[in-house]
Design an enzyme around this catalytic site. Structure first.
Site, PDB file in Angstrom:
ATOM      1  N   LYS A  79      -5.174  22.127 133.900  1.00  0.00           N
ATOM      2  CA  LYS A  79      -5.663  22.681 132.633  1.00  0.00           C
ATOM      3  C   LYS A  79      -4.801  22.131 131.494  1.00  0.00           C
ATOM      4  CE  LYS A  79      -6.814  27.167 130.497  1.00  0.00           C
ATOM      5  NZ  LYS A  79      -6.862  28.629 130.651  1.00  0.00           N
ATOM      6  N   SER A 159     -11.332  31.023 129.618  1.00  0.00           N
ATOM      7  CA  SER A 159     -11.064  29.757 128.978  1.00  0.00           C
ATOM      8  C   SER A 159     -10.863  28.590 129.952  1.00  0.00           C
ATOM      9  CB  SER A 159      -9.802  29.884 128.127  1.00  0.00           C
ATOM     10  OG  SER A 159      -8.665  30.123 128.951  1.00  0.00           O
ATOM     11  N   SER A 183      -9.170  34.660 132.100  1.00  0.00           N
ATOM     12  CA  SER A 183      -9.544  33.243 132.035  1.00  0.00           C
ATOM     13  C   SER A 183      -9.481  32.455 133.333  1.00  0.00           C
ATOM     14  CB  SER A 183      -8.683  32.531 130.997  1.00  0.00           C
ATOM     15  OG  SER A 183      -9.223  32.756 129.726  1.00  0.00           O
TER      16      SER A 183
HETATM   17  N1  GLN Z   1     -11.658  35.557 127.060  1.00  0.00           N
HETATM   18  C1  GLN Z   1     -10.435  36.219 126.730  1.00  0.00           C
HETATM   19  C2  GLN Z   1     -10.002  35.841 125.338  1.00  0.00           C
HETATM   20  O1  GLN Z   1     -10.719  35.162 124.700  1.00  0.00           O
HETATM   21  C3  GLN Z   1      -9.378  35.886 127.730  1.00  0.00           C
HETATM   22  C4  GLN Z   1      -8.811  34.532 127.548  1.00  0.00           C
HETATM   23  C5  GLN Z   1      -7.748  34.184 128.534  1.00  0.00           C
HETATM   24  O2  GLN Z   1      -7.569  34.857 129.560  1.00  0.00           O
HETATM   25  N2  GLN Z   1      -7.026  33.132 128.225  1.00  0.00           N
HETATM   26  O3  GLN Z   1      -8.975  36.210 124.877  1.00  0.00           O
END
Ligand code: GLN
Length: 493
Positions: A79, A159, A183
């Site tokens: 990532k 994400s 995420s």
């Molecule tokens: N979707 C969540 C956010 O936008 C979690 C993102 C994440 O875990 N990095 O904050």
């Protein structure tokens, strides 16, 4: 070489060790598949040379009869939130474009030390903020899956959407993810793969671009529970460079995998029956209970009374920390610098940040700055921190009655790209089942359960006690064995 592309972490590691194929053959096959899959937009940069160099080193060690490592010969996707020495690291933001770290993150270094190689840096939501992989400066990532009978590009979740897309499309056997509020788990659920967020502190945050430091955790995304266990063992470990790193040995998760759940109690939180949860998700949850019962577990009802406050609390705590963490992008130290003619220092900060951050990132910075500002700190931030404590206490009480918790990972299956873009609140709701475990720092995993009527994957989530990744993996294995999920997206890219 299409058969090699179907292999997971364990198959590749064991096959290379036995001499069924060389690590170089594996790296070549995946490098070729990555190069041919640009339509998915899963990678921001590809690093075929890294993968082949690591493979050649493993093959050379095998020649000499040396140990090949836990991930010996396995090429993975990284990532693009992990700093990789000499390889551009962007967090999918324009503001970091061109930033080439002089250092390697601890987690990626641990993986290279275990014999893995890197296929490339995976696309993600910008600064890991998002649930659909539509906030990247480098474009949306497509899921390899399509809704039956339609051709619309679907969201791979976010994400870690580049990670989930690549692993489910079989252009990478596994990938790293990070999970601040879902995420790893939500994209895993959207694409029919596994992903585990370990207990907060298991994986070092050193060299990981910070979003919300009290929540951020790295973890593996792969197509089986076994592969997640192997990769997590390689990623985890105490790191003096991260002050919140757990000073605990990494257990032998792979060797201790055991799907027999006799004597275990699995809790079903009644507050997770929420309005708006899709019928098929509820059905898969019922099915999950049956599978775990079949594995010998006793199913018990539990209550997590503060669940409904978790999401609002998360969307105060996470932006607050983000607004502080992102203050470092000032046009001086990293990446982009926008210096208008005749401008002073303040103008440069403003111009750089205005040009460099995407809209969702700016929204989070605004919310975070607001909830931390003098007049509102107690009304928002302090309240959210109190809720966070109550949520942790809910889990502690529940774990007096059960060993692990079963819940859906997400309230819906994947949706077409573009569908939720105008409504940030609808997007935030995706993480309603994922966020409580994040706020409490607990290990949690998503495992594929089935396809819905539209032919899209649905995931089940297991949440464990602190430090009990083993219990989570074991329950995941019990589900995996009974779900027999072997659906593959049809290749269109
Ligand atoms: N979707 C969540 C956010 O936008 C979690 C993102 C994440 O875990 N990095 O904050």
């Amino acid at each position: 070489m299409s058969d090699i592309l179907d292999l997971g972490v364990k198959d590749i590691r064991d096959g290379v060790a036995k001499g069924d194929f060389t690590a170089r053959e594996v790296a070549d096959a995946f490098n070729t598949a990555v190069a041919a899959a640009s339509e998915l937009n899963a990678f921001i940069v590809t690093t075929p040379d890294h993968a082949t160099a690591a493979a050649d080193a493993v093959d050379a060690r095998r020649e000499k009869g040396e140990d090949l490592g836990k991930m010996g010969g396995v090429p993975i996707g990284m990532k693009d939130l992990f700093a990789t020495k000499g390889v551009q690291t962007t967090a999918a933001s324009h503001i970091l474009e061109g930033f080439t770290p002089q250092y390697e993150s601890t987690v990626s270094q641990n993986l290279w030390d275990a014999g893995a190689g890197m296929l490339g840096k995976l696309n993600l939501d910008q600064f890991a903020m998002g649930s659909s992989n539509e906030t990247s400066y480098f474009g949306n990532v497509s899921s390899p899956w399509k809704k039956d009978g339609t051709n619309a590009a679907m969201s791979p979740g976010g994400s870690s959407g580049g990670s989930s897309s690549a692993v489910s499309a079989r252009i990478a056997p596994a990938a790293t993810g990070t999970d601040t509020g879902g995420s790893i788990r939500q994209p895993a659920a959207f694409t029919g793969i596994c992903g585990i967020k370990p207990t907060y502190g298991r994986c070092s945050r050193w060299g990981v671009v910070a979003f919300a430091s009290s929540l951020d955790q790295a973890g593996p995304m792969a197509r089986s529970v076994e592969d997640c266990a192997i990769m997590l063992e390689a990623m985890a470990g105490f790191d003096p460079k991260d002050s919140t790193s757990l000073q605990m040995d990494v257990p032998a998760w792979e060797a201790s995998l055991d799907a027999d759940l006799k004597g275990k109690k699995i809790g079903i939180p009644r507050e997770y029956r929420m309005d708006g949860t899709d019928e098929e998700i509820l059905k898969s949850w019922e099915q999950g209970k049956e599978w775990l019962r079949d594995a010998g577990a006793e199913i018990v009802d539990i209550s997590l009374p503060h669940t409904k406050y978790a999401l609002p609390a998360y969307y105060i705590v996470a932006p607050a920390e983000a607004s502080s963490n992102l203050a470092r992008y000032d046009g001086v130290r990293y990446g982009l610098r926008d210096l208008p003619d005749g401008a002073g220092l303040q103008d440069m900060y403003a111009a750089t940040r205005a040009a460099g951050f995407g809209d969702e990132v700016k929204r989070r910075i605004l919310i975070g700055t607001y909830v931390l500002s003098a007049g509102f700190y107690d009304a928002y931030y302090t309240q959210a921190q109190k809720i966070r404590t109550l949520i942790s206490q809910d889990f502690s009480a529940a774990f007096g009655e059960c060993d692990a918790i079963l819940a859906p990972t997400t309230p819906t299956a994947s949706f077409p790209l573009g569908e939720n873009q105008d409504d940030p609140l609808a997007m935030y709701l995706n993480d309603v089942f994922a966020v409580p475990a994040s706020l409490a720092g607990l290990p949690a995993m998503s495992v594929p359960a089935m396809l819905n009527a539209d032919g899209l994957p649905l995931g089940l989530q297991i949440v464990g006690k602190p430090f009990d990744e083993q219990g989570v993996l074991n329950a995941g294995l019990a589900i995996q064995q009974r779900a027999g999920f072997d659906a593959k997206p049809e290749k269109w890219w």
